[in-house]
Design an enzyme around this catalytic site. Structure first.
Site, PDB file in Angstrom:
ATOM      1  N   ARG A  51      -0.977 -44.999  10.784  1.00 61.27           N
ATOM      2  CA  ARG A  51      -0.858 -45.852   9.603  1.00 61.27           C
ATOM      3  C   ARG A  51       0.622 -46.038   9.279  1.00 61.27           C
ATOM      4  NH1 ARG A  51      -4.656 -41.877   8.831  1.00 61.27           N
ATOM      5  NH2 ARG A  51      -6.819 -42.579   8.477  1.00 61.27           N
ATOM      6  N   LYS A  53      -2.535 -36.269   4.576  1.00 55.50           N
ATOM      7  CA  LYS A  53      -3.578 -35.731   3.714  1.00 55.50           C
ATOM      8  C   LYS A  53      -3.862 -34.262   4.023  1.00 55.50           C
ATOM      9  CE  LYS A  53      -5.725 -40.286   3.241  1.00 55.50           C
ATOM     10  NZ  LYS A  53      -6.943 -41.113   3.419  1.00 55.50           N
ATOM     11  N   HIS A  65      -1.648 -52.997   9.482  1.00 58.33           N
ATOM     12  CA  HIS A  65      -2.966 -52.542   9.931  1.00 58.33           C
ATOM     13  C   HIS A  65      -3.444 -53.341  11.138  1.00 58.33           C
ATOM     14  CE1 HIS A  65      -6.679 -50.303   9.455  1.00 58.33           C
ATOM     15  NE2 HIS A  65      -7.345 -51.422   9.680  1.00 58.33           N
ATOM     16  N   ARG A  97      -2.431 -51.373  14.061  1.00 60.76           N
ATOM     17  CA  ARG A  97      -3.281 -50.184  14.201  1.00 60.76           C
ATOM     18  C   ARG A  97      -4.654 -50.559  14.784  1.00 60.76           C
ATOM     19  NH1 ARG A  97      -4.528 -44.983  12.133  1.00 60.76           N
ATOM     20  NH2 ARG A  97      -6.537 -44.826  11.062  1.00 60.76           N
ATOM     21  N   HIS A 105      -9.244 -40.471  11.891  1.00 66.88           N
ATOM     22  CA  HIS A 105     -10.446 -40.747  11.113  1.00 66.88           C
ATOM     23  C   HIS A 105     -11.187 -39.445  10.843  1.00 66.88           C
ATOM     24  CE1 HIS A 105     -10.823 -45.218  12.513  1.00 66.88           C
ATOM     25  NE2 HIS A 105     -10.035 -45.078  11.469  1.00 66.88           N
ATOM     26  N   TYR A 150     -15.225 -49.932  16.028  1.00 65.60           N
ATOM     27  CA  TYR A 150     -14.525 -50.548  17.150  1.00 65.60           C
ATOM     28  C   TYR A 150     -15.442 -50.679  18.360  1.00 65.60           C
ATOM     29  CZ  TYR A 150     -10.420 -49.586  14.329  1.00 65.60           C
ATOM     30  OH  TYR A 150      -9.507 -49.544  13.302  1.00 65.60           O
TER      31      TYR A 150
END
Length: 257
Positions: free
Chosen positions: A119, A143, A213, A216, A239, A248
């Site tokens: 990202r 995160k 994005h 990405r 993810h 995808y």
């Protein structure tokens, strides 16, 4: 724990609700009416749900969970128009435009994001110590979770050139730890990166609306088309849920059909 930017957005959303509420009493019906007003105003369901999430957190903070509003149900689009993705030819044109105008810095930055699929927020947060060129990997912390992303040989060469030839010309302070910096030698911002992409998209004559994005998404789609398995792509993209990565796969199946 939320980032300062997220907290600021929560505050703006709650303030917007308070302004709309005015002198009316704070009730569940009032909160539901605000939700209906947002929908009638033409705002996207995803945008409305983000505002409701902020409002519901505020209600929990007040100790009034009974005021919480149910979010809108959104039908997830499984099959996007793949014309939004960059082809390899378009990607080469984008990099060629940056190099033709003497902007190796952006070309190498784009090479990095297209080589890793991270990202843009993760990209600009990278420090020099996160890059291990001899091992050909990049360490990404997001995160509270860490993942190691492999780099292909072209990306290793590009980042090595950036680290030893481009970055030293921009950074004045030896205390600067940011891997990617702007022309002032300071950590690049998300907005700055977005503006650079827009500028060179026009220079390259690419009509698609390219966002960070987009790069990405193109990374994941190209990996899948070349035989990578979903678990590996999930690990590289960061993810938390495999269902996000499976989108995808469904896109590729639709393209094959």
């Amino acid at each position: 724990e939320k980032s300062p930017g997220t907290m600021d957005k929560y505050c703006r959303d709650v303030a917007a609700f308070a302004a709309w509420l005015g002198e009316r009493p704070l009730t569940k019906d009032a909160a539901g009416a605000w939700k209906a007003a947002l929908l009638a105003g033409g705002q996207a369901p995803a945008t409305i749900n983000a505002k409701l999430a902020a409002l519901n957190r505020f209600f929990s903070f007040l100790g009034r969970p009974e005021l919480r509003v149910r979010p809108l149900r959104i039908q997830r689009r499984l099959f996007r128009d793949d014309s939004r993705d960059l082809t390899r030819e378009e990607y080469d044109r984008l990099l060629g435009a940056t190099r033709a105008l003497g902007r190796e810095r952006l070309a190498l930055l784009l090479e990095a994001i297209c080589a890793t699929g991270i990202r843009v927020s993760e990209l600009i947060a990278l420090d020099v110590d996160d890059l291990n060129l001899p091992a050909g990997v990049l360490r990404c912390v997001s995160k509270g979770k860490e993942r190691i992303i492999p780099l292909y040989s072209t990306a290793v060469r590009a980042l090595n050139e950036y680290l030893h030839q481009v970055r030293p010309q921009l950074v004045e302070s030896p205390e600067e730890t940011a891997l990617f910096v702007n022309m002032n030698g300071e950590r690049m911002s998300r907005q700055g990166f977005w503006k650079l992409i827009k500028f060179y998209q026009e220079k390259a004559g690419i009509e698609k609306d390219i966002t960070p994005h987009t790069l990405r998404h193109s990374f994941a789609a190209h990996l899948l088309e070349n035989g990578a398995d979903l678990r590996s792509i999930q690990a590289m993209l960061g993810h938390a849920d495999i269902s996000s990565t499976q989108i995808y796969s469904r896109l590729l199946n639709q393209k094959i059909k």
